[in-house]
Design a protein around this motif. Structure first.
Motif, PDB file in Angstrom:
ATOM      1  N   HIS A   8       0.859  -1.256  -0.124  1.00 28.48           N
ATOM      2  CA  HIS A   8       0.023  -0.073   0.013  1.00 28.48           C
ATOM      3  C   HIS A   8       0.685   1.102   0.000  1.00 28.48           C
ATOM      4  O   HIS A   8       1.846   1.341   0.873  1.00 28.48           O
ATOM      5  N   VAL A   9       0.324   2.228  -0.991  1.00 28.65           N
ATOM      6  CA  VAL A   9       1.455   3.371  -0.999  1.00 28.65           C
ATOM      7  C   VAL A   9       0.653   4.438  -0.527  1.00 28.65           C
ATOM      8  O   VAL A   9      -0.550   4.640  -0.841  1.00 28.65           O
ATOM      9  N   TYR A  10       1.186   5.490   0.270  1.00 32.69           N
ATOM     10  CA  TYR A  10       0.450   6.500   0.960  1.00 32.69           C
ATOM     11  C   TYR A  10       1.074   7.845   0.696  1.00 32.69           C
ATOM     12  O   TYR A  10       2.253   8.000   0.783  1.00 32.69           O
ATOM     13  N   GLU A  11       0.316   8.755   0.079  1.00 31.63           N
ATOM     14  CA  GLU A  11       0.908  10.052  -0.635  1.00 31.63           C
ATOM     15  C   GLU A  11       0.381  11.023   0.011  1.00 31.63           C
ATOM     16  O   GLU A  11      -1.142  11.050   0.100  1.00 31.63           O
ATOM     17  N   ARG A  12       1.068  12.155   0.263  1.00 32.01           N
ATOM     18  CA  ARG A  12       0.516  13.125   1.116  1.00 32.01           C
ATOM     19  C   ARG A  12      -0.297  14.254   0.319  1.00 32.01           C
ATOM     20  O   ARG A  12      -1.494  14.549   0.653  1.00 32.01           O
ATOM     21  N   VAL A  13      -0.020  14.217  -1.209  1.00 34.34           N
ATOM     22  CA  VAL A  13      -0.738  14.999  -1.926  1.00 34.34           C
ATOM     23  C   VAL A  13      -2.209  14.559  -2.373  1.00 34.34           C
ATOM     24  O   VAL A  13      -2.173  13.309  -2.349  1.00 34.34           O
ATOM     25  N   ALA A  14      -3.146  15.191  -2.329  1.00 32.37           N
ATOM     26  CA  ALA A  14      -4.381  14.882  -2.518  1.00 32.37           C
ATOM     27  C   ALA A  14      -4.769  14.425  -3.550  1.00 32.37           C
ATOM     28  O   ALA A  14      -5.795  13.359  -3.983  1.00 32.37           O
TER      29      ALA A  14
END
Ligand SMILES: Cc1cc2nc3c(=O)[nH]c(=O)nc-3n(C[C@H](O)[C@H](O)[C@H](O)COP(=O)(O)OP(=O)(O)OC[C@H]3O[C@@H](n4cnc5c(N)ncnc54)[C@H](O)[C@@H]3O)c2cc1C
Length: 411
Positions: free
Chosen positions: A31-37
């Motif tokens: 699972h990848v978690y990216e700050r940008v919405a």
């Protein structure tokens, strides 16, 4: 290999996507978690490719076709009057950041890519690792990969002393539509990877695909990176201050760059660059700049946590190796995990291989860029500045993957 292990990837840009694609193929639950919405776009512009990058794409299972990039066959240096000062054959494929992001992002199912998730902290023990995000959500896994870039929050929590060091110069960047350029600029720039060397400055520019990834003549874009010294306490600080008086020490968002700062860059383009380059700078709608940094991490592995890409090392962009290094980090990491069931052991193997390479790239890029620094601080920097100031040296070594055994560290 144990197949059901779970990887938490912090940062969904190119480094994180390379690792995520490779781990998915190796059977991990990723699972990848990216700050940008929203979907990432427009980060930088052109990306120089190297054989190592193409090999990493194949390892990630990404098929690359003919329209992956624009091929150039020759490099040229333009003198300030626009004449050709030097040339050499050096075929290379140039692609666009957006296209690279698109092909890598397509390999990750949407259910595994989480936008708007800002990592804040983690805890780990012998059996697992738990990441906490700004919205309060906690995610448990076996491995956490920090692919969260230059200002990595993961690295800051582990290595507070490893901070980016400003190199003493900035890069103006932009992309211009081929169709907006004069016949002279199209004819004299588009077939080439082109350089300009005003005193203490450097322009590098090359064609990339245009809208919709179009690579046919007339529809391409021209990408440039123009390096200029900027003293940190005076010029840079002023450039990083927006119209409201707020200063952005980590980088000013492009829309907030003051009009007079943009006007000054365009004025300087007329004064110091070849007319073909000056035209490109004038016709670029979204002109922006980035300060250039060096960053070295003394460690990359922390039990269940590994640093990769720009979170681990940032070299000045002169080798054009940032994405290739991030991809190589991902290859080495997944190889180490395939070869060792114990995660901490695998990460130590990864660290051993990649620390030396990261240090080498940072050191080589520092040498290539020394002559643009606002201040030359040491005799070594002076020697490097002399060595890489000629147009031959610049054309031979810029955006070329250096062989570790051929280049002496710090040379
Ligand atoms: C002027 C310039 C020119 C360049 N030219 C080239 C070139 O030609 N070729 C090349 O290969 N490289 C080039 N580079 C370097 C290249 O852009 C980087 O090396 C590469 O983008 C690194 O990718 P990354 O995924 O490691 O980091 P990044 O692209 O910085 O991605 C980090 C990601 O993490 C996210 N993130 C940050 N903090 C958090 C958090 N707390 N929680 C969740 N997500 C977070 C960010 O939003 C971002 O999406 C250039 C760089 C510069 C400055």
């Amino acid at each position: 290999m144990i197949s059901s292990r779970k990887a938490i990837v912090i940062g969904g840009s190119l480094g994180g996507l390379f690792a995520a694609n490779m781990l998915l193929r190796a059977g991990w639950d990723v699972h990848v978690y990216e700050r940008v919405a929203d979907e990432l776009q427009g980060r930088g512009a052109g990306i120089v490719t190297h054989p190592e990058l193409m090999a990493a794409l194949a390892t990630a299972g990404i098929a690359v076709d003919d329209d992956f990039g624009v091929e150039v066959r020759q490099r040229i240096t333009l003198a300030q009057d626009g004449s050709v000062r030097g040339a050499r054959d050096m075929p290379q494929k140039l692609t666009a950041w957006g296209h690279m992001y698109h092909v890598l992002r397509s390999g990750i199912p949407d259910a595994r890519y989480h936008n708007g998730k800002q990592f804040v902290s983690f805890t780990q023990d012998e059996t697992s690792i738990t990441a906490t995000f700004k919205d309060g959500e906690q995610v448990r896994g076996d491995l956490l990969l920090a692919a969260d870039g230059l200002r990595s929050a993961v690295r800051q929590s582990l290595l507070p002393g490893a901070t980016p060091a400003y190199a003493g110069y900035i890069a103006w960047r932009g992309l211009v539509e081929e169709s907006s350029l004069s016949p002279r600029a199209r004819q004299e720039l588009f077939p080439y990877f082109a350089f300009g060397l005003p005193p203490r400055e450097q322009m590098i520019a090359y064609p990339v695909a245009g809208k919709g990834n179009a690579v046919e003549p007339g529809k391409r874009r021209y990408n440039f990176v123009w390096y200029r010294p900027a003293d940190e306490a005076t010029t840079l600080r002023d450039m990083m201050t927006d119209a409201s008086g707020k200063t952005w020490p980590d980088g000013i968002p492009p829309p907030l760059i003051r009009p007079e700062v943009l006007a000054e860059a365009r004025r300087s383009a007329d004064e110091v660059l070849a007319p073909q380059f000056a035209e490109v700078v004038h016709k670029t709608e979204s002109l922006f700049f980035q300060p250039i940094f060096d960053l070295e991490s003394p460690r990359l592995a922390f039990d269940r946590v590994a640093l990769l890409g720009d979170a681990a090392f940032v070299a000045r962009p002169h080798c054009g190796m940032g994405v290739t290094k991030a991809a190589g980090d991902a290859v080495a990491l997944v190889d180490a995990l395939q070869g060792n069931d114990d995660i901490a052991t695998a990460l130590r193997v990864y660290e051993k291989g990649r620390l030396a390479f990261g240090r080498f790239i940072v050191s080589h890029a520092r040498a290539l860029g020394a002559y643009m620094q606002a201040q030359i601080r040491t005799p070594e920097e002076q020697a490097m500045a002399e060595r890489y100031r000629t147009h031959d040296a610049v054309m031979d070594e810029t955006a070329v993957a250096p062989a570790m055994h051929l280049v002496t560290e710090g040379a």
